[in-house]
Design an enzyme around this catalytic site. Structure first.
Site, PDB file in Angstrom:
ATOM      1  N   ASN A 129      34.127  33.239  44.722  1.00 42.64           N
ATOM      2  CA  ASN A 129      33.420  31.964  44.705  1.00 42.64           C
ATOM      3  C   ASN A 129      33.924  31.014  45.785  1.00 42.64           C
ATOM      4  O   ASN A 129      33.188  30.147  46.255  1.00 42.64           O
ATOM      5  CB  ASN A 129      33.571  31.309  43.330  1.00 42.64           C
ATOM      6  CG  ASN A 129      32.744  32.020  42.277  1.00 42.64           C
ATOM      7  OD1 ASN A 129      31.545  32.201  42.434  1.00 42.64           O
ATOM      8  ND2 ASN A 129      33.381  32.440  41.205  1.00 42.64           N
TER       9      ASN A 129
ATOM     10  N   LYS B  58      37.353  38.254  51.283  1.00 43.71           N
ATOM     11  CA  LYS B  58      38.375  39.120  51.882  1.00 43.71           C
ATOM     12  C   LYS B  58      37.669  40.360  52.420  1.00 43.71           C
ATOM     13  O   LYS B  58      36.679  40.809  51.851  1.00 43.71           O
ATOM     14  CB  LYS B  58      39.431  39.503  50.850  1.00 43.71           C
ATOM     15  CG  LYS B  58      40.299  38.328  50.421  1.00 43.71           C
ATOM     16  CD  LYS B  58      41.251  38.699  49.301  1.00 43.71           C
ATOM     17  CE  LYS B  58      40.520  38.781  47.982  1.00 43.71           C
ATOM     18  NZ  LYS B  58      41.431  39.008  46.837  1.00 43.71           N
TER      19      LYS B  58
ATOM     20  N   ASP C  43      36.682  43.360  40.206  1.00 52.51           N
ATOM     21  CA  ASP C  43      37.971  43.487  40.887  1.00 52.51           C
ATOM     22  C   ASP C  43      38.922  44.357  40.076  1.00 52.51           C
ATOM     23  O   ASP C  43      39.660  45.182  40.642  1.00 52.51           O
ATOM     24  CB  ASP C  43      38.597  42.109  41.118  1.00 52.51           C
ATOM     25  CG  ASP C  43      37.951  41.353  42.261  1.00 52.51           C
ATOM     26  OD1 ASP C  43      37.003  41.896  42.860  1.00 52.51           O
ATOM     27  OD2 ASP C  43      38.375  40.226  42.550  1.00 52.51           O
ATOM     28  N   ARG C  44      38.926  44.182  38.759  1.00 51.76           N
ATOM     29  CA  ARG C  44      39.789  45.005  37.903  1.00 51.76           C
ATOM     30  C   ARG C  44      39.344  46.466  37.948  1.00 51.76           C
ATOM     31  O   ARG C  44      40.171  47.375  37.994  1.00 51.76           O
ATOM     32  CB  ARG C  44      39.757  44.475  36.469  1.00 51.76           C
ATOM     33  CG  ARG C  44      40.388  43.104  36.310  1.00 51.76           C
ATOM     34  CD  ARG C  44      40.122  42.531  34.930  1.00 51.76           C
ATOM     35  NE  ARG C  44      40.760  43.322  33.875  1.00 51.76           N
ATOM     36  CZ  ARG C  44      40.478  43.183  32.576  1.00 51.76           C
ATOM     37  NH1 ARG C  44      39.541  42.315  32.190  1.00 51.76           N
ATOM     38  NH2 ARG C  44      41.106  43.918  31.673  1.00 51.76           N
TER      39      ARG C  44
END
Length: 231
Positions: A9, A13, A91-92
């Site tokens: 947000n 990257k 992401d996890r």
């Protein structure tokens, strides 16, 4: 060569993968990208589709295929523990795929120390054992300062594992102790072969966990994301 993006947000990257090697891309600039033979873009995002569209236009890569990756029930030998797999943060999910690739057939504890700290157990057979989510170092400090009238902080973080003799050090040291305490308690919960640490605060936390079989992998999520290429 493929471009890998982790779109949040507040910031993005990026990394590149070529011939199976993942490398960080510190500057996500259109001029730099235009010189590269990028075939497609693979990305994970927690941001809006409007932001994704804006990034695509900004980078000048609208002519390339873009593939968004989501959390799944199972992929690449990793099984999601959530009954609604898509509700697990992507992401996890990617961190688990990256861990299973880099450290196969090991019981691992995966810690992503960023804005939030996520802690996940991954068994040697690829089963996700569930996880914890707690506020990260900065978020904890902000919450205390915001909701407490007479507690203040400084911009510089100098947390240490010792009692604080003033408000700032008491706050910072307490937040550090909370994060490290959660990680160590998680390590005690289930026997693991390795602690895999990633995220912005990982290098800082590493020095306090050196007695454990720890490895810091800053590109862990990108290693997971790269597994979706040509799937």
């Amino acid at each position: 060569m493929y471009l890998l993006l982790d779109i949040g947000n507040t910031r993005e990257k990026a990394a590149l993968i070529k011939s199976g090697k993942v490398t960080a891309l510190p500057q996500l600039a259109p001029d730099n990208l235009a010189k590269l033979p990028i075939k497609a873009v693979y990305f994970a995002s927690v941001a809006s589709q409007e932001k994704v569209a804006a990034i695509k236009q900004q980078l000048g890569l609208g002519h390339l295929p873009w593939r968004q990756v989501y959390s799944e029930a199972k992929a690449c030998g990793v099984s999601n523990s959530y009954q609604q797999p898509q509700m697990l943060g992507v992401d996890r999910w990617l961190a688990m795929l990256g861990t299973q690739l880099l450290f196969p057939s090991q019981n691992t504890l995966i810690v992503d120390a960023g804005t939030a700290v996520t802690i996940d157990w991954l068994a040697q057979d690829g089963r996700h054992g569930g996880g914890w989510i707690i506020p990260g170092l900065k978020m904890q400090q902000q919450a205390v300062v915001k909701n407490t009238a007479r507690v203040f902080n400084s911009e510089m973080f100098n947390g240490r594992l010792e009692p604080g003799a003033d408000t700032v050090t008491g706050l910072q040291n307490g937040c550090l102790a909370a994060v490290l305490g959660a990680i160590r308690l998680a390590w005690q919960q289930t026997p693991c072969n390795k602690l895999v640490l990633t995220g912005g605060d990982s290098k800082f936390l590493k020095s306090y966990l050196s007695d454990l079989p720890i490895v810091v992998e800053p590109l862990l999520i990108f290693h997971g994301l790269a597994r979706y290429i040509d799937m």
